[in-house]
Design a protein around this motif. Structure first.
Motif, PDB file in Angstrom:
ATOM      1  N   ALA A  98      27.950  30.217  40.936  1.00  0.00           N
ATOM      2  CA  ALA A  98      28.443  31.311  41.781  1.00  0.00           C
ATOM      3  C   ALA A  98      29.962  31.232  41.853  1.00  0.00           C
ATOM      4  O   ALA A  98      30.555  30.164  41.694  1.00  0.00           O
ATOM      5  CB  ALA A  98      27.843  31.214  43.175  1.00  0.00           C
ATOM      6  N   LYS A  99      30.595  32.378  42.085  1.00  0.00           N
ATOM      7  CA  LYS A  99      32.044  32.444  42.232  1.00  0.00           C
ATOM      8  C   LYS A  99      32.410  32.427  43.709  1.00  0.00           C
ATOM      9  O   LYS A  99      31.958  33.273  44.471  1.00  0.00           O
ATOM     10  CB  LYS A  99      32.595  33.707  41.574  1.00  0.00           C
ATOM     11  N   LEU A 100      33.212  31.453  44.077  1.00  0.00           N
ATOM     12  CA  LEU A 100      33.728  31.397  45.439  1.00  0.00           C
ATOM     13  C   LEU A 100      35.129  31.993  45.441  1.00  0.00           C
ATOM     14  O   LEU A 100      35.983  31.606  44.630  1.00  0.00           O
ATOM     15  CB  LEU A 100      33.770  29.949  45.931  1.00  0.00           C
ATOM     16  N   ILE A 101      35.360  32.946  46.320  1.00  0.00           N
ATOM     17  CA  ILE A 101      36.670  33.596  46.434  1.00  0.00           C
ATOM     18  C   ILE A 101      37.245  33.282  47.807  1.00  0.00           C
ATOM     19  O   ILE A 101      36.638  33.603  48.834  1.00  0.00           O
ATOM     20  CB  ILE A 101      36.559  35.121  46.237  1.00  0.00           C
ATOM     21  N   ALA A 102      38.385  32.616  47.808  1.00  0.00           N
ATOM     22  CA  ALA A 102      39.082  32.288  49.049  1.00  0.00           C
ATOM     23  C   ALA A 102      40.322  33.156  49.142  1.00  0.00           C
ATOM     24  O   ALA A 102      41.132  33.204  48.211  1.00  0.00           O
ATOM     25  CB  ALA A 102      39.468  30.810  49.073  1.00  0.00           C
ATOM     26  N   ALA A 103      40.475  33.862  50.261  1.00  0.00           N
ATOM     27  CA  ALA A 103      41.565  34.827  50.393  1.00  0.00           C
ATOM     28  C   ALA A 103      42.491  34.479  51.549  1.00  0.00           C
ATOM     29  O   ALA A 103      42.066  33.971  52.586  1.00  0.00           O
ATOM     30  CB  ALA A 103      41.000  36.231  50.589  1.00  0.00           C
ATOM     31  N   VAL A 104      43.770  34.751  51.331  1.00  0.00           N
ATOM     32  CA  VAL A 104      44.791  34.632  52.368  1.00  0.00           C
ATOM     33  C   VAL A 104      45.679  35.862  52.271  1.00  0.00           C
ATOM     34  O   VAL A 104      46.039  36.290  51.173  1.00  0.00           O
ATOM     35  CB  VAL A 104      45.649  33.361  52.190  1.00  0.00           C
ATOM     36  N   GLY A 105      46.006  36.445  53.404  1.00  0.00           N
ATOM     37  CA  GLY A 105      46.867  37.617  53.362  1.00  0.00           C
ATOM     38  C   GLY A 105      46.176  38.845  52.819  1.00  0.00           C
ATOM     39  O   GLY A 105      46.816  39.739  52.263  1.00  0.00           O
ATOM     40  N   GLY A 106      44.870  38.869  52.938  1.00  0.00           N
ATOM     41  CA  GLY A 106      44.132  40.061  52.534  1.00  0.00           C
ATOM     42  C   GLY A 106      43.867  40.144  51.052  1.00  0.00           C
ATOM     43  O   GLY A 106      42.772  39.870  50.591  1.00  0.00           O
ATOM     44  N   VAL A 107      44.895  40.509  50.261  1.00  0.00           N
ATOM     45  CA  VAL A 107      44.672  40.765  48.831  1.00  0.00           C
ATOM     46  C   VAL A 107      44.942  39.539  47.979  1.00  0.00           C
ATOM     47  O   VAL A 107      44.673  39.543  46.782  1.00  0.00           O
ATOM     48  CB  VAL A 107      45.554  41.933  48.336  1.00  0.00           C
ATOM     49  N   ASN A 108      45.498  38.492  48.534  1.00  0.00           N
ATOM     50  CA  ASN A 108      45.809  37.296  47.766  1.00  0.00           C
ATOM     51  C   ASN A 108      44.620  36.345  47.813  1.00  0.00           C
ATOM     52  O   ASN A 108      44.178  35.934  48.877  1.00  0.00           O
ATOM     53  CB  ASN A 108      47.048  36.594  48.333  1.00  0.00           C
ATOM     54  N   SER A 109      44.092  35.997  46.649  1.00  0.00           N
ATOM     55  CA  SER A 109      42.886  35.179  46.624  1.00  0.00           C
ATOM     56  C   SER A 109      42.871  34.284  45.401  1.00  0.00           C
ATOM     57  O   SER A 109      43.626  34.480  44.444  1.00  0.00           O
ATOM     58  CB  SER A 109      41.637  36.069  46.634  1.00  0.00           C
ATOM     59  N   ALA A 110      42.001  33.279  45.472  1.00  0.00           N
ATOM     60  CA  ALA A 110      41.773  32.387  44.339  1.00  0.00           C
ATOM     61  C   ALA A 110      40.274  32.267  44.134  1.00  0.00           C
ATOM     62  O   ALA A 110      39.486  32.391  45.076  1.00  0.00           O
ATOM     63  CB  ALA A 110      42.392  31.017  44.610  1.00  0.00           C
ATOM     64  N   GLU A 111      39.870  31.992  42.905  1.00  0.00           N
ATOM     65  CA  GLU A 111      38.457  31.967  42.545  1.00  0.00           C
ATOM     66  C   GLU A 111      38.109  30.645  41.885  1.00  0.00           C
ATOM     67  O   GLU A 111      38.837  30.161  41.009  1.00  0.00           O
ATOM     68  CB  GLU A 111      38.159  33.132  41.599  1.00  0.00           C
ATOM     69  N   VAL A 112      36.988  30.045  42.314  1.00  0.00           N
ATOM     70  CA  VAL A 112      36.501  28.804  41.711  1.00  0.00           C
ATOM     71  C   VAL A 112      34.990  28.878  41.574  1.00  0.00           C
ATOM     72  O   VAL A 112      34.324  29.706  42.202  1.00  0.00           O
ATOM     73  CB  VAL A 112      36.879  27.567  42.567  1.00  0.00           C
TER      74      VAL A 112
END
Length: 232
Positions: A74-88
């Protein structure tokens, strides 16, 4: 300047650009979880870089999304500031089915008495399963030196099988004899001695007393009980 006279002066104005998030990097997260595990922001750490050159290291993101319903990756998406995110990636493991436990007890072994006519409202089968007889009238009295637990139609007799918190009942079976055409009912349906009665994974099962004939003073005399249960 005299009254009514307008003057002007040059004023230097510095415009400061707003500080924005430029990069989000996931630094710690649950890399392997069981199926349908809910991953919360508290479970994830990120490092955030900002446009002014500063950064925050190993903080919780503002939001996390991860669909762990299906086994696999599964893809985990962590977001900060709304549109800024990282995927692992997260590995999602299948959940092992809960193993069934079967407990069988003779009433003689759990009634706690050999005195005929003694009312016993509660019996314990093991650390998970307990039994409760309704109190009205003669319900819950034991006979045959504590080996027979009786329930009476005329006294609106009921037997409740309860599972401890965190467990559910899969099925039960009673060994019994009857008097005056009494018959036990589960969910309104009569069953016979030795029948396996499905409970559909509920935390309790309520057994009432009916009649297979035309009278309303039937008895059910239980001598043993089997319950199949598992973790919820």
């Amino acid at each position: 300047a005299t009254a009514g006279e307008v003057t002007s002066a040059e004023v230097d104005v510095t415009v400061t650009e707003p500080v924005t998030v430029t990069e989000v990097v996931v630094t710690d997260w649950p890399k392997s979880v069981d199926q349908k595990t809910v991953i919360a922001v508290e479970d994830v750490k990120v490092t955030v870089s900002y446009s002014d050159g500063t950064s925050k290291v190993n903080i919780n993101p503002e939001s996390v999304s991860c669909d762990t319903a299906a086994v696999g990756t599964a893809k985990l998406i962590a977001a900060v500031g709304g549109v800024n995110s990282a995927e692992v990636d997260v590995t999602v493991n299948a959940v092992e089915p809960a193993k069934d436990t079967t407990v069988t007890k003779a009433i003689a072994d759990i009634s706690g008495t050999t005195s005929d006519g003694t009312k016993v409202s509660n019996m314990t089968m093991d650390s998970v399963i307990s039994l409760v007889a309704s109190d009205a009238g003669n319900n819950g009295k034991v006979y045959s030196s504590g080996a027979q637990w009786r329930f009476y139609q005329g006294d609106s007799g009921t037997l409740t099988i309860n599972a401890a918190e965190g467990y559910v009942i899969k099925s039960f079976s009673l060994t019994f004899t009857v008097d005056k055409t009494g018959i036990p009912l589960y969910d309104g349906t009569a069953f016979n001695s030795g029948d396996t009665v499905a409970v559909n994974s509920l935390s309790s099962a309520l057994i009432t007393i009916g009649n297979s004939g035309t009278v309303n003073n039937g008895q059910v005399r239980i001598t043993s009980i089997t319950v199949v249960y598992c973790a919820a």
